[in-house]
Design an enzyme around this catalytic site. Structure first.
Site, PDB file in Angstrom:
ATOM      1  CG  HIS A 135      -0.740  -0.459   0.494  1.00 53.43           C
ATOM      2  ND1 HIS A 135      -1.670  -0.990   0.977  1.00 53.43           N
ATOM      3  CD2 HIS A 135      -1.191   0.180  -0.806  1.00 53.43           C
ATOM      4  CE1 HIS A 135      -2.809  -1.084  -0.119  1.00 53.43           C
ATOM      5  NE2 HIS A 135      -2.505  -0.371  -1.004  1.00 53.43           N
ATOM      6  CG  HIS A 193      -0.506   3.614  -3.489  1.00 58.77           C
ATOM      7  ND1 HIS A 193      -0.445   2.716  -4.675  1.00 58.77           N
ATOM      8  CD2 HIS A 193      -1.369   3.288  -2.937  1.00 58.77           C
ATOM      9  CE1 HIS A 193      -1.451   1.915  -4.445  1.00 58.77           C
ATOM     10  NE2 HIS A 193      -2.106   2.354  -3.454  1.00 58.77           N
TER      11      HIS A 193
HETATM   12  P1  5GP Z   1      -4.821  -0.338  -3.258  1.00 60.04           P
HETATM   13  O1  5GP Z   1      -5.619  -0.248  -4.265  1.00 60.04           O
HETATM   14  O2  5GP Z   1      -4.830  -1.346  -2.232  1.00 60.04           O
HETATM   15  O3  5GP Z   1      -4.392   0.930  -2.410  1.00 60.04           O
HETATM   16  O4  5GP Z   1      -3.317  -0.953  -3.967  1.00 60.04           O
HETATM   17  C1  5GP Z   1      -2.711  -2.130  -3.868  1.00 60.04           C
HETATM   18  C2  5GP Z   1      -1.546  -2.237  -4.921  1.00 60.04           C
HETATM   19  O5  5GP Z   1      -0.797  -3.376  -4.807  1.00 60.04           O
HETATM   20  C3  5GP Z   1      -2.049  -1.883  -6.347  1.00 60.04           C
HETATM   21  O6  5GP Z   1      -1.390  -0.710  -6.957  1.00 60.04           O
HETATM   22  C4  5GP Z   1      -1.490  -3.286  -7.037  1.00 60.04           C
HETATM   23  O7  5GP Z   1      -0.605  -2.946  -8.203  1.00 60.04           O
HETATM   24  C5  5GP Z   1      -0.267  -3.779  -5.801  1.00 60.04           C
HETATM   25  N1  5GP Z   1      -0.271  -5.001  -5.757  1.00 60.04           N
HETATM   26  C6  5GP Z   1      -1.077  -6.006  -5.658  1.00 60.04           C
HETATM   27  N2  5GP Z   1      -0.492  -7.154  -5.523  1.00 60.04           N
HETATM   28  C7  5GP Z   1       0.691  -6.975  -5.728  1.00 60.04           C
HETATM   29  C8  5GP Z   1       1.839  -7.799  -5.620  1.00 60.04           C
HETATM   30  O8  5GP Z   1       2.023  -9.237  -5.442  1.00 60.04           O
HETATM   31  N3  5GP Z   1       3.170  -7.550  -5.610  1.00 60.04           N
HETATM   32  C9  5GP Z   1       3.224  -6.077  -5.767  1.00 60.04           C
HETATM   33  N4  5GP Z   1       4.444  -5.762  -5.763  1.00 60.04           N
HETATM   34  N5  5GP Z   1       2.158  -5.302  -5.671  1.00 60.04           N
HETATM   35  C10 5GP Z   1       0.874  -5.502  -5.781  1.00 60.04           C
END
Ligand code: 5GP
Ligand code: ZN
Length: 138
Positions: free
Chosen positions: A99, A101
């Site tokens: 993903h 950001h």
């Molecule tokens: P990472 O730390 O993996 O780069 O970021 C994961 C992101 O996914 C975090 O910013 C978190 O807030 C978001 N996130 C986690 N669970 C969900 C969810 O169920 N729905 C949405 N829309 N975002 C999520």
């Protein structure tokens, strides 16, 4: 993947605030936003790491990012944007579905540039830099 939260959003099994969709890509608002408009852009197909995403899906993903940044900025009246990927657990990746950001930034918001994400800065010799350059360029 059955236990992946982002696959569940792609499949419509759990709700997401979807802001953009193409053949290969879905974008939706982050559930715990770092800023208003914080958006996640994902390939629809499950891949854990960026280098696993096929070239056509990667092109579609980054085209969507390119398209979305000004739209997100405009929607929340942001002054700038940080775009980033936590690619792998050591880089802070918590959801193992690739993903991107999109984090809107505002003058005086108290945040940091992307340079703040890494640990201590290395002091690299010219020889070490030559080796790294050669290794990456192949
Ligand atoms: P990472 O730390 O993996 O780069 O970021 C994961 C992101 O996914 C975090 O910013 C978190 O807030 C978001 N996130 C986690 N669970 C969900 C969810 O169920 N729905 C949405 N829309 N975002 C999520
Ligand atoms: Zn997934």
């Amino acid at each position: 993947m059955s236990d992946c939260i982002f696959c569940a959003i792609v499949d419509g099994d759990i709700p997401g605030r979807i802001v953009h969709e193409t053949e290969h890509t879905l974008a939706f608002l982050d559930a715990n936003p770092l800023a208003p408009g914080h958006t996640l852009v994902v390939p629809k197909e499950h891949h854990a790491r960026l280098d696993e995403v096929p070239a056509d899906a990667a092109a579609d993903l980054f085209a969507a990012v390119n398209d979305l940044v000004p739209r997100v900025e405009s929607a929340v009246d942001a002054d700038a944007t940080n775009v980033g990927i936590n690619d792998g657990p050591a880089a802070g990746q918590e959801v193992d579905h690739v993903h991107v950001h999109i984090v809107p930034r505002f003058e005086g918001d108290g945040g940091s540039p992307i340079h703040a994400v890494a640990g201590e800065r290395p002091d690299l010799s010219d020889e070490e830099l030559d080796d790294i350059e050669a290794s990456i360029s192949g």
